[in-house]
Design a protein around this motif. Sequence first.
Motif, PDB file in Angstrom:
ATOM      1  N   ASP A  39       0.847  -1.193   0.000  1.00 50.22           N
ATOM      2  CA  ASP A  39       0.000   0.000   0.000  1.00 50.22           C
ATOM      3  C   ASP A  39       0.882   1.243   0.000  1.00 50.22           C
ATOM      4  N   ALA A  40       0.258   2.414  -0.017  1.00 50.13           N
ATOM      5  CA  ALA A  40       1.008   3.668  -0.158  1.00 50.13           C
ATOM      6  C   ALA A  40       1.965   3.909   1.003  1.00 50.13           C
ATOM      7  N   ASN A  41       1.653   3.375   2.182  1.00 51.15           N
ATOM      8  CA  ASN A  41       2.504   3.583   3.357  1.00 51.15           C
ATOM      9  C   ASN A  41       3.853   2.878   3.244  1.00 51.15           C
ATOM     10  N   PHE A  42       3.995   2.031   2.232  1.00 48.51           N
ATOM     11  CA  PHE A  42       5.250   1.291   2.067  1.00 48.51           C
ATOM     12  C   PHE A  42       6.362   2.167   1.521  1.00 48.51           C
ATOM     13  N   SER A  43       6.001   3.270   0.906  1.00 48.76           N
ATOM     14  CA  SER A  43       7.009   4.123   0.274  1.00 48.76           C
ATOM     15  C   SER A  43       7.839   4.859   1.312  1.00 48.76           C
ATOM     16  N   SER A  44       9.092   5.157   0.931  1.00 52.07           N
ATOM     17  CA  SER A  44      10.010   5.909   1.782  1.00 52.07           C
ATOM     18  C   SER A  44      10.829   6.835   0.896  1.00 52.07           C
ATOM     19  N   PRO A  45      10.834   8.149   1.185  1.00 54.51           N
ATOM     20  CA  PRO A  45      11.502   9.110   0.292  1.00 54.51           C
ATOM     21  C   PRO A  45      12.965   8.788   0.017  1.00 54.51           C
ATOM     22  N   ASP A  46      13.647   8.206   1.018  1.00 50.67           N
ATOM     23  CA  ASP A  46      15.075   7.917   0.848  1.00 50.67           C
ATOM     24  C   ASP A  46      15.333   6.426   0.640  1.00 50.67           C
ATOM     25  N   GLY A  47      14.333   5.708   0.113  1.00 47.79           N
ATOM     26  CA  GLY A  47      14.478   4.272  -0.086  1.00 47.79           C
ATOM     27  C   GLY A  47      15.500   3.915  -1.150  1.00 47.79           C
ATOM     28  N   ASN A  48      15.949   2.666  -1.119  1.00 46.99           N
ATOM     29  CA  ASN A  48      16.995   2.201  -2.037  1.00 46.99           C
ATOM     30  C   ASN A  48      16.449   1.645  -3.352  1.00 46.99           C
ATOM     31  N   TYR A  49      15.131   1.363  -3.397  1.00 45.13           N
ATOM     32  CA  TYR A  49      14.567   0.696  -4.571  1.00 45.13           C
ATOM     33  C   TYR A  49      13.374   1.478  -5.117  1.00 45.13           C
ATOM     34  N   PRO A  50      13.107   1.361  -6.427  1.00 45.74           N
ATOM     35  CA  PRO A  50      11.915   1.999  -6.987  1.00 45.74           C
ATOM     36  C   PRO A  50      10.640   1.342  -6.457  1.00 45.74           C
ATOM     37  N   PHE A  51       9.613   2.149  -6.252  1.00 46.01           N
ATOM     38  CA  PHE A  51       8.306   1.664  -5.831  1.00 46.01           C
ATOM     39  C   PHE A  51       7.294   2.162  -6.856  1.00 46.01           C
ATOM     40  N   PHE A  52       6.793   1.243  -7.692  1.00 43.89           N
ATOM     41  CA  PHE A  52       5.919   1.611  -8.800  1.00 43.89           C
ATOM     42  C   PHE A  52       4.458   1.617  -8.350  1.00 43.89           C
ATOM     43  N   THR A  53       3.754   2.674  -8.723  1.00 50.02           N
ATOM     44  CA  THR A  53       2.341   2.807  -8.396  1.00 50.02           C
ATOM     45  C   THR A  53       1.549   2.968  -9.688  1.00 50.02           C
ATOM     46  N   CYS A  54       0.258   3.257  -9.554  1.00 49.97           N
ATOM     47  CA  CYS A  54      -0.569   3.489 -10.744  1.00 49.97           C
ATOM     48  C   CYS A  54      -0.374   4.885 -11.314  1.00 49.97           C
ATOM     49  N   ALA A  55       0.378   5.735 -10.620  1.00 44.39           N
ATOM     50  CA  ALA A  55       0.648   7.085 -11.099  1.00 44.39           C
ATOM     51  C   ALA A  55       1.895   7.093 -11.972  1.00 44.39           C
ATOM     52  N   GLN A  56       2.110   8.204 -12.678  1.00 42.81           N
ATOM     53  CA  GLN A  56       3.279   8.316 -13.546  1.00 42.81           C
ATOM     54  C   GLN A  56       4.576   8.397 -12.744  1.00 42.81           C
ATOM     55  N   ASN A  57       4.525   9.110 -11.607  1.00 41.55           N
ATOM     56  CA  ASN A  57       5.755   9.281 -10.834  1.00 41.55           C
ATOM     57  C   ASN A  57       6.154   7.987 -10.155  1.00 41.55           C
ATOM     58  N   ILE A  58       7.449   7.819  -9.919  1.00 44.67           N
ATOM     59  CA  ILE A  58       7.987   6.612  -9.290  1.00 44.67           C
ATOM     60  C   ILE A  58       8.465   6.975  -7.881  1.00 44.67           C
ATOM     61  N   LEU A  59       7.965   6.251  -6.871  1.00 46.98           N
ATOM     62  CA  LEU A  59       8.358   6.488  -5.486  1.00 46.98           C
ATOM     63  C   LEU A  59       9.569   5.612  -5.150  1.00 46.98           C
ATOM     64  N   ARG A  60       9.967   5.626  -3.882  1.00 46.28           N
ATOM     65  CA  ARG A  60      11.093   4.818  -3.415  1.00 46.28           C
ATOM     66  C   ARG A  60      10.635   3.955  -2.238  1.00 46.28           C
ATOM     67  N   CYS A  61      11.367   2.870  -1.980  1.00 47.63           N
ATOM     68  CA  CYS A  61      11.069   2.000  -0.847  1.00 47.63           C
ATOM     69  C   CYS A  61      12.353   1.330  -0.371  1.00 47.63           C
ATOM     70  N   ASN A  62      12.290   0.702   0.802  1.00 42.58           N
ATOM     71  CA  ASN A  62      13.487   0.117   1.412  1.00 42.58           C
ATOM     72  C   ASN A  62      13.582  -1.396   1.244  1.00 42.58           C
ATOM     73  N   GLU A  63      12.551  -2.017   0.699  1.00 38.93           N
ATOM     74  CA  GLU A  63      12.571  -3.455   0.457  1.00 38.93           C
ATOM     75  C   GLU A  63      12.103  -3.716  -0.974  1.00 38.93           C
ATOM     76  N   TYR A  64      12.372  -4.935  -1.452  1.00 42.65           N
ATOM     77  CA  TYR A  64      11.903  -5.264  -2.797  1.00 42.65           C
ATOM     78  C   TYR A  64      11.295  -6.652  -2.814  1.00 42.65           C
ATOM     79  N   SER A  65      10.313  -6.839  -3.691  1.00 48.45           N
ATOM     80  CA  SER A  65       9.652  -8.134  -3.860  1.00 48.45           C
ATOM     81  C   SER A  65       9.888  -8.729  -5.234  1.00 48.45           C
TER      82      SER A  65
END
Length: 424
Positions: A39-65
Amino acid sequence: MMASSKKTKYKETEIGPIPEEWEVSRLGDYFPIKTGKRDANFSSPDGNYPFFTCAQNILRCNEYSFEGDALLLSGNGDFNMKKYSGKFDAYQRTYVLIPHDKDERDFLFYAMKHHLPRITEGSRGSVISFLTKGMIEDFQFGCPTNKAERKKIAEILSSLDDKIELNRKMNKTLEEIAQALFKRWFVDFEFPVSPTPPAGGGEGGGGRGYKSSGGKMLDSELGLIPEGWNVSALSEVSNITIGRTPPRIQEQWFSLCQDDIKWISIRDLGNSGVYVKKTSEYLTREAVDIFKIPVIPKNTVIVSFKLTLGRVAITTEDMLSNEAIAHIRLKRNNLSTEYIYLALKRFDYSSLGSTSSIATAVNSQSVKSIPLLIPEGEINRIFSEIIKPLFERISKNSIEIDNLSIIRDSILPRLMNGKIRTSI
């Protein structure tokens, strides 16, 4: 790109005519389809990995699946597509497609991009709000049977996208250089020893070639500034107008025709870089006359002051805007468009306060009162001589991006339906 001299023959299939050497393929045969679980709470501004959502912009996260050469397709919204290689994670309702053969990833990306309007059609032919797994798996399309042809199609389109992305990155770097120079000169008050920029066009290694302003510093609305400099309200150095929107209920004033006048929205500013070139809507010339909508001249700085504060761009032709955007037309010859752009990009718009409990906004009077540092004339002239070539390069790159995008968008459907054949 080399086109085949052999005239393409077509055959009729359940999905319509396709080249004789092609076959009807099913998307689900190329990859397993998975969905993100975050969910959206998984994102972290200083994360090490890309976090893809349904929006155009790409967020960051600290874990990957997920890991691999993947396609990311949003399950709702505007159904945008991205491709990515490496470790990442994904939001709920974002489909993750990692092809069985990684060499097929780019071809599948362009095939799906071309066919996306059909992929997202409902059973009655209307676009639905949520894309199902079955709609992706069962979608059929014409596909070259020869893997080398599929690879060549992907290479042609990727080469255009790679050049577009290179220009975008170059523009980002050039703007960062301009912002760094602006900060050094007009925030830190450090100037070059000579009126020429340091070697390489950057800031200079470790600050070499620069010296502090020295001399007397005086207090001002913006803090300490060198003696002989001034602070003026933005309205004192420019004529400021505000855009306007005709009544939405009267649809005849709005247009998608390129013969009409481009009408800038805040969303258009978000999609532009330094220079705003494209708009999602136009206004008719009759609407401009009837509703007395201010025309924004070419090379004018514009800034949003409602909903999303502080989006800044420069116009590339006579344009229009809605009422959430102010137009800054300079009155003084000793100030440059580039200087105003950089100053407004740095400005803290939260300091103007909010006048709306419904949405973030400031009134037009607040925009007019924005304090602007007015440098001593010679300093300003030298800075302008240094900074203008950077902006000229950004503008040329932006034009090339537009031209390459037009070429890519024109040949994509022709390559995907066999109207253009590649030599292999």
